[in-house]
Every structure is written in C-alpha cells, then in structure tokens.
Write a protein that holds these residues in place. Structure first.
Motif, mmCIF file in Angstrom:
data_model
loop_
_atom_site.group_PDB
_atom_site.id
_atom_site.type_symbol
_atom_site.label_atom_id
_atom_site.label_comp_id
_atom_site.label_asym_id
_atom_site.label_seq_id
_atom_site.Cartn_x
_atom_site.Cartn_y
_atom_site.Cartn_z
ATOM 1 N N MET A 290 -29.805 -6.254 40.987
ATOM 2 C CA MET A 290 -30.597 -6.945 42.208
ATOM 3 C C MET A 290 -29.836 -7.176 43.279
ATOM 4 S SD MET A 290 -32.433 -9.015 39.090
ATOM 5 C CE MET A 290 -30.943 -8.749 37.953
ATOM 6 N N ILE A 291 -29.801 -6.455 44.193
ATOM 7 C CA ILE A 291 -28.870 -6.757 45.288
ATOM 8 C C ILE A 291 -29.909 -6.973 46.638
ATOM 9 C CG2 ILE A 291 -27.419 -5.445 47.162
ATOM 10 C CD1 ILE A 291 -26.072 -5.600 44.530
ATOM 11 N N GLU B 265 -23.730 -8.866 41.842
ATOM 12 C CA GLU B 265 -24.876 -9.283 41.558
ATOM 13 C C GLU B 265 -24.930 -10.495 40.644
ATOM 14 O OE1 GLU B 265 -27.387 -6.220 40.001
ATOM 15 O OE2 GLU B 265 -25.804 -5.514 38.648
ATOM 16 N N ILE C 15 -27.143 -5.646 26.914
ATOM 17 C CA ILE C 15 -28.048 -4.736 27.157
ATOM 18 C C ILE C 15 -29.038 -5.092 26.051
ATOM 19 C CG2 ILE C 15 -27.039 -3.157 28.726
ATOM 20 C CD1 ILE C 15 -27.294 -1.125 26.491
ATOM 21 N N HIS C 16 -28.805 -5.596 24.807
ATOM 22 C CA HIS C 16 -29.203 -5.658 23.691
ATOM 23 C C HIS C 16 -30.416 -6.751 23.627
ATOM 24 C CE1 HIS C 16 -25.799 -8.354 23.530
ATOM 25 N NE2 HIS C 16 -26.461 -9.108 22.761
ATOM 26 N N SER C 17 -31.254 -6.917 22.963
ATOM 27 C CA SER C 17 -32.302 -7.855 22.872
ATOM 28 C C SER C 17 -32.043 -9.075 22.136
ATOM 29 C CB SER C 17 -33.571 -7.315 22.595
ATOM 30 O OG SER C 17 -33.578 -6.928 21.246
ATOM 31 N N GLU D 296 -39.053 -12.449 23.393
ATOM 32 C CA GLU D 296 -37.691 -11.768 23.318
ATOM 33 C C GLU D 296 -37.283 -10.489 24.364
ATOM 34 O OE1 GLU D 296 -36.997 -10.155 19.341
ATOM 35 O OE2 GLU D 296 -34.954 -9.856 19.544
ATOM 36 N N THR E 210 -34.251 -8.602 26.600
ATOM 37 C CA THR E 210 -32.618 -7.928 26.669
ATOM 38 C C THR E 210 -32.018 -8.829 27.722
ATOM 39 O OG1 THR E 210 -33.082 -6.517 28.518
ATOM 40 C CG2 THR E 210 -33.471 -5.473 26.176
ATOM 41 N N PRO F 184 -30.265 -7.854 30.461
ATOM 42 C CA PRO F 184 -30.583 -7.866 31.914
ATOM 43 C C PRO F 184 -32.070 -8.360 32.459
ATOM 44 C CG PRO F 184 -29.660 -5.673 30.795
ATOM 45 C CD PRO F 184 -29.863 -6.731 29.897
ATOM 46 N N GLU F 185 -33.032 -8.358 31.518
ATOM 47 C CA GLU F 185 -34.354 -8.556 31.734
ATOM 48 C C GLU F 185 -34.410 -10.097 31.642
ATOM 49 O OE1 GLU F 185 -37.336 -5.727 29.404
ATOM 50 O OE2 GLU F 185 -36.230 -6.926 28.004
ATOM 51 N N GLN G 198 -32.634 -11.052 35.208
ATOM 52 C CA GLN G 198 -33.332 -10.626 36.188
ATOM 53 C C GLN G 198 -34.665 -11.547 36.381
ATOM 54 O OE1 GLN G 198 -34.580 -6.386 36.994
ATOM 55 N NE2 GLN G 198 -36.218 -6.905 38.160
ATOM 56 N N ARG G 199 -35.322 -12.026 35.313
ATOM 57 C CA ARG G 199 -36.065 -13.095 35.376
ATOM 58 C C ARG G 199 -35.685 -14.568 35.765
ATOM 59 N NH1 ARG G 199 -40.146 -13.471 31.187
ATOM 60 N NH2 ARG G 199 -40.925 -11.496 30.902
ATOM 61 N N GLU H 188 -34.841 -13.779 39.734
ATOM 62 C CA GLU H 188 -36.342 -14.028 40.580
ATOM 63 C C GLU H 188 -36.669 -15.324 40.740
ATOM 64 O OE1 GLU H 188 -38.497 -11.038 38.676
ATOM 65 O OE2 GLU H 188 -37.519 -9.466 39.586
ATOM 66 N N ASN I 118 -21.387 -0.076 29.196
ATOM 67 C CA ASN I 118 -23.012 -0.479 29.571
ATOM 68 C C ASN I 118 -23.076 -0.608 31.251
ATOM 69 O OD1 ASN I 118 -23.572 -0.752 26.770
ATOM 70 N ND2 ASN I 118 -23.715 -2.835 27.066
ATOM 71 N N LEU I 119 -21.940 -0.663 31.761
ATOM 72 C CA LEU I 119 -21.906 -0.671 33.288
ATOM 73 C C LEU I 119 -21.046 0.182 33.885
ATOM 74 C CD1 LEU I 119 -21.455 -4.601 34.201
ATOM 75 C CD2 LEU I 119 -23.345 -3.282 33.448
#
Lengths: 486, 425, 128
Positions: free
Chosen positions: B1-2, B47, B56-58, B68, B70, B72-73, B76-77, B80, B156-157
């Motif tokens: 998220m840039i 970022e 990246i796992h949940s 539940e 991951t 990154p989710e 990001q939540r 934001e 992962n990256l």
C-alpha cells in the motif's frame, strides 16, 4: 589472455600483499596484485584480531622483533591517508601470579632496548582504578600507550584501493597455477590470464609454500595455527578501555580482551595447530579455552553475550620468525610466515620488501603526484549538520540498510563502487550485518542492492565468491492471468 | 500500500510512534481517538504493516477483529483504519534519536535529516530474531544460514528460494510455518530439530505444517556443527541429555544446503537503550507501568518491543492501551502513578505491566516457566497471604497467560507489591 | 462386528495448546465407530472432520509484474481437500499477473474444480 609486461606481481592481497602493493604504487612501476579469493583480505586477514601491538612483546634478535615497532609507528600516516578505523587505545599486560613477574620485566627490557618510551609498570591499584573490570587478583602490569586497534579488513581495502588508484592492477579470483622463469622474465599463470613480470613477491600467506614450490624454491613449510575469536554485544562497550593481555606463553600471546575499534569487546584468539590450513571452524573447545583465558583477566565476561564467532589461520613456519628475502630463484622474493605481529609489521614489511626489490635491481622512480582516495563515509559518526548536508545531496544517505550498525544505502552503494562484489565484502566495508542481528534484517537488503548495482540477479550474488551462493531463482514457468474484481 | 501523495512533515507533533507494524498503527489510532491531533507513525520500510506483510499465512485477527485473516490482510485493515482516522504515516524513515525534551531526530527518504518535536512518543519497533551466534553453534561460516524470518522475506516478498534442501532448527511457529511454506514452493525440508523435549509451536502448526507433509520433527535434538566451505553442505545433529548437553556419540549428519534458525525473538531495543530506559532483564524490553509508560515520562511502549506476544491480537490490544495514554499525555493528562509492583513468583518468568493501580481494571500478561495442567494463578502479598486467585486449566511457556484484574479485586489491598505465581492446584 | 475388524487412526487435536492425542476407530465399512482421547466436544468434531474429509485453506504467492514486490500473496477463498493442496500450489506456481491488484481480486476461479477461488490478500499498486 596475456597481459602487458609487469615489473612486479604480488601474489596475495592480504594485509601484507596489500601493504606491499600500496608501497610500490608510490613509484613509476607496473604492478599486479593477485588473490585467489573474491575480494582482497578474504583470507586470514579478515579474521585478524585487529591489534597494532606496542612493539615490546618481541625480542630484537628476530626479524619480526625489528619490524614490529617500526610498523607500529607507520600506522598513523596510513590511517590519515586511507581513513580506516584506527585508535591508539593502549594496552595492559597483567600479571596474576608472582611467576608472571619476570615476563613483565622482560617487556620493560624489550621496550628499553628498542627505545620505546612510555612503557611503564603499573601497580595493582592503578590497574584497578583504570580498568575496574580487570580481575581483583591482578598483582601488577605493564602499560603501553602505543598499542592500537584497527579494523584489519578496512585497512586491507584502503591499501588496495589506494594502490589501484595509483595504477596497481588488482586481479581477484586469480589463484596462481604455475610459475615459470626464463631469462629475466617470470611467467605467472592464473586460470584467466598469464602475466610476464621481472619480479614476483610471494605474499600468499597460507599458500606461500605452495607458491614457492612452483617457483622451484623449497626449504620451508607453512603450518596453520588457528585462532578463534568471539565478538560480544555492543552493550558491553567500554567494559575495558585498553587491550588486556595475559603474560605470554611460548606458543602465543594468550587470549586477549580487546576493545575493538567499533566499540565492541572481542575475546580471543586461541592458538591451535591444525593440519588443514583451510580449517576455520569454531569449536566448543575453542570457545571454552577463549573464555576461560579471558575470564582470568576480566571475570564478568560471558559466552551469553557472543554475537559472532569466527576463526582464522595464522601461517606459521618453523622458528616462528618472518621469512622475508630474495631466494635462489632470481627475482622471486618470499614474504612468508607472517603471523603475529604481522598486521602491526605490515607497513614496515612493505618498505623492507621495496628495499629488497631496489637492491635486486628494480628501479623505482617515485611518482611526482599520487592519487588520493576519498575516505569512506561513516554516516553514524557524522554530526547532525554533516548528515543533513549529505542526505540533502545524495538521497541514498536517507535510507537505512542495517539498523543495528546504522548503515545507510549511500554507504552500501559507495562500497559497491569501491569494489565490493559480495555480501561479506559489504559487511567488512560498511559493517552492515556485523551487529547483533548478524544480518537478519539487512542481508536480504544487501543482496537486493548488490543485485541492482552490479546488474546481476539476486541468485548470482554470493556471500564471499563462487560457490557461496545465497538464494536460488524460482524454477517456475508462468502464464499471464488477468485478475478480476470479486 | 503505497501512498503517492507528497508527505508534509510538521515541526511538532502530539504523538510520534516509532514503528508502523500492528503495535505502532494500533497505538496511533488510539492516540487519535484519545484526542491527539497530530499523530505521526515512522516506519523504516517502503510500506507500513511491519512483519505481517511477509506472514502470508492465516491465523491473525480471530480475537481482535472477529475473523481469521492472513498477515497482509490484517496489515492492510489496520493501515487503512489508521489512514482513515487521520494518522500520518511516514515510510522509508528511521527514528535516530530522542533527547530528554522529546526532540526527535529522523532520517527520511522524503525529508532527509529532520528534527521534530513531540509531546509523547510510543516505541513500537517490534522484535528481531535470535541468531546462530546467540545459540553458538560451532563450525564454519558458509553461506546458507538464515533466520526463519529472513528466509520468509526472501520467499514471500523477494520471490527467491533460500535453497533446495533445508534443515530447520527450532520448532517455534515461524520455523514450522516456513517448513510448510518451503514445501509448498517445492523445496525439500529434511527435518525440524528442537532442543526441548516438546514442540514450541502451536499444535495446529505441528499438524498442518509438518504432519500434512510428512516432515519429521526431532525433539530433544539439536544442531551441533555446521559444515561446508562456501555453502553449507551438511549439519551434524545430536540428541541432548536431560541437562540439554548433546550426546555426541549418537550424532548423525544431515545433508542440506540451507539451515534455517528459528530460535526465538528478542525485543528490538536499540532506541530504548539510547533513551536509557529501565529494561527488564527477562523480557529484554522496557519496564512499563499500567499505562504502558516506560521509565521516561511521555515515552510509551507496546507490542513485541516490550515482550514477545504469541498473537497479533494481543499486540493490538496493548497498542490501544499505550496509544490512548500517549494521546492523553500529549493533551496534558497526568494520571496518578501506579501504587503496586507486580513481582514474578513461582513458575512465572515475567509480568507486563510491571506495576498496576488498585483502583483500575488491568490486563496482566505473563509467561510461565514450566508447563502445568490444572494450575492456579495466585497473587500474594508481602506476608504470603493470597489476595486473589484464579484457576487455570493448563499453562505452557509458549502461550502467554492473561489475567484480567477487574476493578474491586484489589480494593482492600494495602501493600505496595504483589507476588504472582502459577502453581499446581 | 468384533473389535478385531477395527482400524485405529491417530490425530493431534489443534483446537487448543493442550494438543490432545485423538484416536478414531473405523470399522471394515469405513464408518467411524469410536473417537477417543479428546477433552472436549470440539475435539471430537475435529477428529471426525479430519478423519472423513480433511480440508485446508491454502496461502501462497503468485508472480506479479509492475508492483513493489515480485510476489503477490494469495489465499483460497475457502478450504480445499487436503490432498489437493500440493496440486493447487503447482497450479499457482505457474500464474503471473500484472499490477495493480486489490485485496480480494480473484486471481483464479474455481481452483481445480474445488469450488474455491484464489484471491489476492493485499493491494499492490502499479509502481511508476
């Protein structure tokens, strides 16, 4: 590939070969510096304890005894010229028993004989006041103000860079595979090139006997003597202010407690005869020996504070003196068996070898003008105003790569421009990855930057040369797919 | 998220947060909600989101967000959320120094060297991984030794692989997660070796990361030597005896080109040391009050920089507390000091916070030293009398124990220190 | 039916750190006859699910061009049969997409006929 005729080929770009190449580069000469490793200093030098000894530990009847004090005095101008980390912190050799006292007397005698001023006996009280962490069991000591600490790899890089700036040709990954003499010309063969030269200087460290043998010169054997070193966490900064020595034994100066130039404490080196000169393993036994020895001097030291451990192998010969001089092969000069105090003596060795070459018939017209190298930037030690100016002019100095040692992307980029091609090369030049996380955060960043700046894939970046690959490309065979909003 | 908009740096802030992971972002939001206007998060990466971006796992967010997600989710939540709440996030920036007057020195890709002033600071720098040297494995120093987290970032990256055949030392969750991750990427995992007689990770990860792929887990076994000149070519492993000493005549070699070291996390306290904060020798993090304030007025801390958390959800809860108090501090609030010290007693390694007040509710996190089934958590006063107790079904060192102290629990307590113990019933 | 015809399968419960060692007995028809070793009802349900139809959510990455990173993290929108996990990753190793992507975007529909989509787990803007 055949190269133009050289005056001198120096085999080995450790501290000794680098100092010789640097010394020769002051003159109008064609000089080539060869090393088998990926970068200069990657042999024994990188694992050196980094002590410029005070000069009073060796007797005057040995060559190393004569060169040690001379070398000690040559380090300040080198540091001024090249900008590597160097500090005269002083030393204390401490006696713990009555039996140690004659050794202290001997140090004083050596100092007097060499006319080294300022070396003095300290009482127990004076030692305890100056170095409160030194054992209460100390009974007396000898202090020298002349002992210094240096980052040995930085010194090698600085010497080589300055030599190269003055037209020395550096060829890394160039092990010598053959030496051949014909008339007054030597042919030096490496896997990628051959060099014709009048003189060959054998500064090949652990490989010196093998190189000499190629030249038809035998009569000495190199034995490896391994030294393990243990680097401790930075929070122990100033635990001791001076290098602390035990009273020496015939085999070694013993385990020292070293306040390194970078402000950490290092414990070592051990001294262990090894059959395989390539043996740079650290061992549980070595760790015990190092810490047992060090704790006799500074009882609060603990293995728990180790952030890195490494070993290097001293190249020793029978008699333990330096073997420096011309040989029965005309134009082939040995500089072998350079173990402790080899780092200290290196600048003196370089002058000594230059004189030998001059006596051997090499004309050395001094260059009227020498190219100076830019001193490497150490962002963390700049003032805020200097940092601001640098960050404003070059945005690479606005990004941190290594957070333990606070190294900027600018310093990493600069190190690559100066010739770093490997992750270890970056580490030794910038300290990125040398701190307490040992590269946990910045190693991947260093791989990314080497990949970008050298224009190679991440999978082509190595830790310290061929074979030491770090990451692999994914073996995938992908097909483009368009994503869709849910 | 840039965020592409040019960043404007103010000369002074109400709250500056060091670190843009879940702790820092959570604290920033809480500071805003407490009324602080100018709240700046400083993050060193391109970022914000912290280590979650490479996880990246949940398994994130069940407690805190009720679903539940991951890594990154989750990242990001919360990012934001922070941006929506008016938090200013400065990436590619690094907090270099804080002086006694809360003047901060910043190095930023956007602004170069900048000096700014803040009313309150929140330390949320997270943790770093323990390395090979921390456990002092003898041998050579070839290429191919990574911490599990470094390997996770590479895979992962960066999209590269650390090797072809991997040995993992340590059965913590990061090591287990990487065992699965590498297997899914076609890398062979030769085995996971654990010094302790029990696995350190969650049983869910033992099952889904190891059993699912037939990856062997060797308990009471450790790596005793690393081999290989340029690249690692094998490790020697050996079982350990009851005193954790390797039994070398039962050692065997495991060929591999990579060793992942997953032997725990330590709070990242470079800044805390610069600030000369009082540190807890057990957690290696700062000593904090019930408002998550450190030994320096106006300097708060939360997340893994204080102590290592099992779940990001607990980090978020702690961040809300720290950020709220930092925000109120910036506005001038000076709550009365805590009046009770919490002292780790039997089978308790540490407690966070280190002090509490008798008139407020608190959540106290602690870690036990030894696993126990059917145990009792007790608070004792200086005379050894029980002030409060609670039954616990089972406790393990790998899982943080949470004690909710409701208002009233300590009402009658007159002392200034409580011993916290977790003992068999 | 006698006990002799039973087959016992072992599972490790993942419901909590207790990590109960569960045993499921199956008769010759493949029907569950007994579940042992759990300390709670959740454990029994887990054992039954794990024995009859083990499923897993999959998280991995796919190649992406034009973003900050060369990999985009993705997940399956639900759980797929455990024995399809490796095959699913095999498919996803061959996927390459172009930034920008938003969290939740579908990268692969109905992965291997499992009924689950593969979705992006983060935004990735196009780098300029």
């Amino acid at each position: 590939m055949s190269e133009p005729m050289q005056d001198v080929v120096v085999v080995g770009a450790g501290i000794v070969g680098a100092a010789i190449a640097h010394e020769l580069s002051r003159n109008e000469l064609a000089v080539t510096l060869l090393d088998r490793e990926a970068e200069a200093g990657f042999g024994t030098s990188k694992a050196n304890s980094g002590i410029i000894h005070g000069g009073h530990h060796t007797d005057t009847d040995t060559l190393k005894g004569r060169l040690e004090w001379v070398g000690n005095q040559l380090w300040d101008p080198l540091c001024d010229e090249l900008g590597f980390g160097f500090a005269r912190v002083g030393e204390l050799t401490v006696a713990l028993t009555e039996a140690d006292l004659p050794a202290l007397d001997h140090l004083i005698e050596n100092a007097e004989e060499k006319d080294i001023g300022g070396v003095e006996v300290w009482s127990r009280d004076r030692i305890c006041a100056a170095e409160p962490q030194v054992t209460r069991g100390v009974i007396a000591g000898v202090f020298s103000p002349h002992t210094a600490v240096v980052n040995p790899y930085e010194a090698v890089f600085g010497l080589v860079e300055a030599a190269v700036a003055n037209n020395v040709r550096l060829r890394t990954l160039s092990p010598v595979t053959d030496l051949h003499h014909d008339g007054d010309t030597w042919t030096v063969t490496t896997p990628s090139a051959t060099f014709a030269t009048r003189f060959v200087v054998n500064a090949a460290g652990l490989g010196a006997a093998a190189i000499a043998h190629m030249a038809g010169v035998d009569g000495f054997e190199i034995r490896g003597r391994k030294g393990e070193e243990y680097l401790l966490d930075k929070r122990l900064r100033h635990l001791v202010r001076r290098v602390i020595y035990p009273c020496p034994t015939p085999l070694s100066k013993g385990t020292l407690v070293i306040p390194t130039y970078d402000g950490t404490i290092m414990v070592g080196p051990t001294a262990e005869e090894v059959d395989d000169p390539d043996d740079v393993t650290t061992t549980t036994a070595g760790e015990s020996t190092a810490f047992a020895g060090a704790r006799r001097l500074v009882p609060s030291l603990s293995e728990r504070d180790v952030i890195a451990q490494f070993a290097g192998t001293r190249a020793t010969i029978r008699g333990d003196d330096f073997l420096i001089g011309p040989t029965e092969a005309p134009g082939f000069v040995n500089v072998a068996g350079i173990q402790s105090p080899g780092l200290t003596a290196a600048p003196a060795i370089a002058r000594y070898v230059a004189d030998l070459l001059r006596h051997g018939g090499l004309e050395m017209p001094p260059k009227p003008l020498l190219n100076m190298i830019e001193r490497p930037v150490h962002f963390a030690s700049l003032t805020t105003e200097q940092q601001r100016t640098l960050a404003d002019t070059d945005e690479r100095y606005r990004r941190i790569v290594c957070r333990c040692e606070f190294v900027t992307e600018g310093e990493v980029g600069d190190a690559i421009e100066r010739g770093a091609t490997t992750v270890d090369g970056l580490k030794f030049r910038t300290r990125a990855g040398m701190g307490r996380c040992q590269g946990g955060f910045c190693a991947t960043r260093c791989i990314e930057l080497l990949s970008a700046d050298l224009g190679i894939e991440m999978s082509e970046v190595t830790k310290r040369g061929p074979g030491s690959w770090l990451v692999l490309d994914r073996p995938d065979d992908e097909v483009m797919i368009e994503p869709e909003a849910p | 998220m840039i965020d592409d908009r040019p960043h404007v740096l103010l000369p002074n802030y109400d709250v500056v947060v060091a670190g843009g992971g879940p702790a820092g972002l959570g604290a920033a939001v809480a500071a805003r909600e407490a009324g602080a206007e100018r709240v700046l998060v400083v993050d060193r990466e391109a970022e914000a989101g912290g280590i979650l971006l490479q996880c990246i796992h949940s398994g994130f967010g069940l407690h805190h967000l009720g679903e539940e997600l991951t890594g990154p989710e989750y990242a990001q939540r919360i990012l934001e959320n922070a941006l929506d709440d008016g938090v200013d996030v400065l990436t590619n920036a690094y907090l270099l120094d804080i002086d006694n007057d809360q003047n901060l020195k910043l190095l930023s890709a956007d602004h170069g060297v900048a000096i700014l002033d803040t009313e309150a600071t929140v330390l949320a720098m997270g943790a770093r991984e323990r390395t090979r040297a921390a456990i002092r494995i003898p041998g050579r120093r070839p290429a191919g030794i990574f911490t599990a987290g470094a390997a996770q970032r590479l895979v992962n990256l960066n999209g590269v692989l650390p090797g072809r055949r991997v040995v993992i030392l340590g059965s913590g969750d990061i090591g287990l997660i990487m065992a699965r991750r590498l297997t899914l990427e076609g890398v062979e995992v030769a085995g996971v070796f654990e010094l302790m007689p029990h696995a350190n990770g969650l049983s869910r990860n033992i099952v889904q990361c190891l059993h699912d792929f037939d990856i062997p887990l060797h308990l009471s076994t450790t790596v005793v030597e690393i081999h290989g000149r340029d690249r690692i070519d094998k490790v020697t492993v050996a079982p350990v005896d009851a005193q954790m000493k390797p039994v070398l005549d039962k050692a065997w070699d495991v060929p591999c080109d990579t060793l992942l070291v997953s032997v725990g996390l330590i709070p990242e306290n470079e800044l805390s040391r610069e600030l000369r904060l009082r540190l807890d020798p057990v957690t290696s993090g700062p000593i904090v009050s019930s408002t998550m304030e450190t030994s320096r007025d106006g300097v708060f801390a939360c997340g893994n920089v204080v102590h290592i958390h099992d779940l990001v959800d607990f980090v978020s809860a702690e961040a809300e507390l720290a950020g709220g108090h930092a925000g109120r501090f910036a506005l001038g609030a000076r709550p009365p000091h805590d009046n009770v010290r919490l002292q780790p007693g039997k089978n308790v390694a540490y407690c966070v916070p280190h002090t509490v007040t008798t008139d407020q509710p608190h959540t106290v996190y602690m870690r036990v030293r030894k696993p126990l089934e059917k145990s009792m958590l007790r608070l004792r006063d200086a005379e050894g009398d029980i002030v409060h107790e609670r039954r616990l079904r089972y406790v393990v060192p790998a899982e943080m124990v949470t004690l909710k102290l409701r208002p009233g629990v300590l009402d009658g307590f007159q002392g200034d220190a409580l011993q916290v113990e977790v003992v068999p019933r | 039916m006698t006990n002799d015809e039973r087959t016992t399968y072992a599972y490790l419960c993942i419901g909590c750190p207790l990590g109960c060692r569960l045993e499921v007995d199956e008769d010759s028809h493949g029907d569950i006859v007994e579940i042992r070793g759990s300390s709670c009802r959740k454990g029994d349900r887990y054992a039954e699910q794990e024995h009859t139809d083990p499923r897993r959510g999959v998280t991995t990455t796919v190649a992406i061009d034009g973003g900050l990173w060369p990999r985009l993290p993705v997940k399956t929108s639900g759980e797929i049969p455990k024995d399809r996990v490796l095959a699913a990753c095999e498919v996803l190793r061959r996927v390459r997409i172009e930034a920008p992507v938003e969290m939740g975007d579908v990268i692969v529909h109905d992965l291997l006929g499992t009924g689950c989509d593969v979705v992006a787990t983060r935004d990735m803007a196009r780098m300029t």
